[in-house]
Scaffold this active site. Structure first.
Site, PDB file in Angstrom:
ATOM      1  N   HIS A  39       0.854  -1.198   0.000  1.00  0.00           N
ATOM      2  CA  HIS A  39       0.000   0.000   0.000  1.00  0.00           C
ATOM      3  C   HIS A  39       0.885   1.242   0.000  1.00  0.00           C
ATOM      4  O   HIS A  39       2.088   1.145   0.214  1.00  0.00           O
ATOM      5  CB  HIS A  39      -0.912   0.008   1.235  1.00  0.00           C
ATOM      6  CG  HIS A  39      -0.125   0.030   2.506  1.00  0.00           C
ATOM      7  ND1 HIS A  39       0.278  -1.114   3.153  1.00  0.00           N
ATOM      8  CD2 HIS A  39       0.369   1.066   3.239  1.00  0.00           C
ATOM      9  CE1 HIS A  39       0.975  -0.791   4.230  1.00  0.00           C
ATOM     10  NE2 HIS A  39       1.060   0.536   4.305  1.00  0.00           N
ATOM     11  N   HIS A 123       5.654   6.033  -1.145  1.00  0.00           N
ATOM     12  CA  HIS A 123       6.374   4.801  -1.443  1.00  0.00           C
ATOM     13  C   HIS A 123       5.529   3.588  -1.079  1.00  0.00           C
ATOM     14  O   HIS A 123       4.532   3.711  -0.369  1.00  0.00           O
ATOM     15  CB  HIS A 123       7.698   4.753  -0.675  1.00  0.00           C
ATOM     16  CG  HIS A 123       7.505   4.608   0.806  1.00  0.00           C
ATOM     17  ND1 HIS A 123       7.192   5.678   1.621  1.00  0.00           N
ATOM     18  CD2 HIS A 123       7.553   3.514   1.609  1.00  0.00           C
ATOM     19  CE1 HIS A 123       7.068   5.242   2.868  1.00  0.00           C
ATOM     20  NE2 HIS A 123       7.278   3.938   2.888  1.00  0.00           N
TER      21      HIS A 123
END
Length: 177
Positions: A39, A123
């Site tokens: 995620h 990220h």
């Protein structure tokens, strides 16, 4: 009810997860993430009680959202005291992503949470590292051109983190909008 450890994130579509999973090899000692755990974190919140959880959900329901696209563009790592602690896939920054992250941050503050002091670095964590992990230079070089997407982002979710001996397991407990 005991405290719940929560965070706000963007789930990833299956094709993106599969592409990231294909990079997860060749680094002895790395603790690779599972597909279900991939995620883009918008805001780590931490432990909250049931009242704080309800306040966070209510605040997140007010976050304005417009669909946008994201893409993976390269890899990097986080260090602590000069030692790599995690490797990750870089998510290309966009005005829409930055605006959503700021809106989520403001919603968390309205819910009574302290301001986040860390800089937002979009990220996807791929692996956690420890002292037994191999050096990461060759892995970063081999995967530096990693690219995936763009894919459409149609919402964000509130996740609960369940800590286990095998690592954290994440469960979506609310989705927005």
């Amino acid at each position: 009810m005991s405290a719940r450890r929560i965070f706000v994130a963007l789930p990833l579509p299956e094709p993106v997860c599969e592409a990231l999973l294909d990079t997860m090899e060749g680094l002895p000692g790395a603790r690779w993430q599972d597909a279900d755990d991939l995620h883009v974190t918008l805001r780590f919140i931490g432990e909250v009680d049931r009242h704080q959880l309800a306040d966070v959900i209510t605040a997140l329901e007010t976050v304005p959202f417009r669909p946008f696209a994201l893409a993976i563009a390269g890899v990097s790592h986080f260090e602590q005291r000069g030692r790599a602690r995690a490797i990750w896939a870089s998510v290309s920054q966009s005005a829409a992503l930055g605006g959503l992250q700021q809106s989520v941050e403001m919603a968390c503050r309205r819910a009574g949470l302290a301001a986040e002091t860390r800089r937002f670095v979009p990220h996807v964590t791929l692996a956690r590292l420890n002292r037994a992990s191999a050096p990461i230079g060759d892995w970063l070089a081999a995967n530096g051109a990693l690219a995936q997407g763009p894919w459409p982002v149609s919402g964000f979710s509130l996740f609960e983190s369940h800590l286990t001996r095998a690592g954290a397991r994440y469960e979506a407990i609310a989705s927005f909008p």
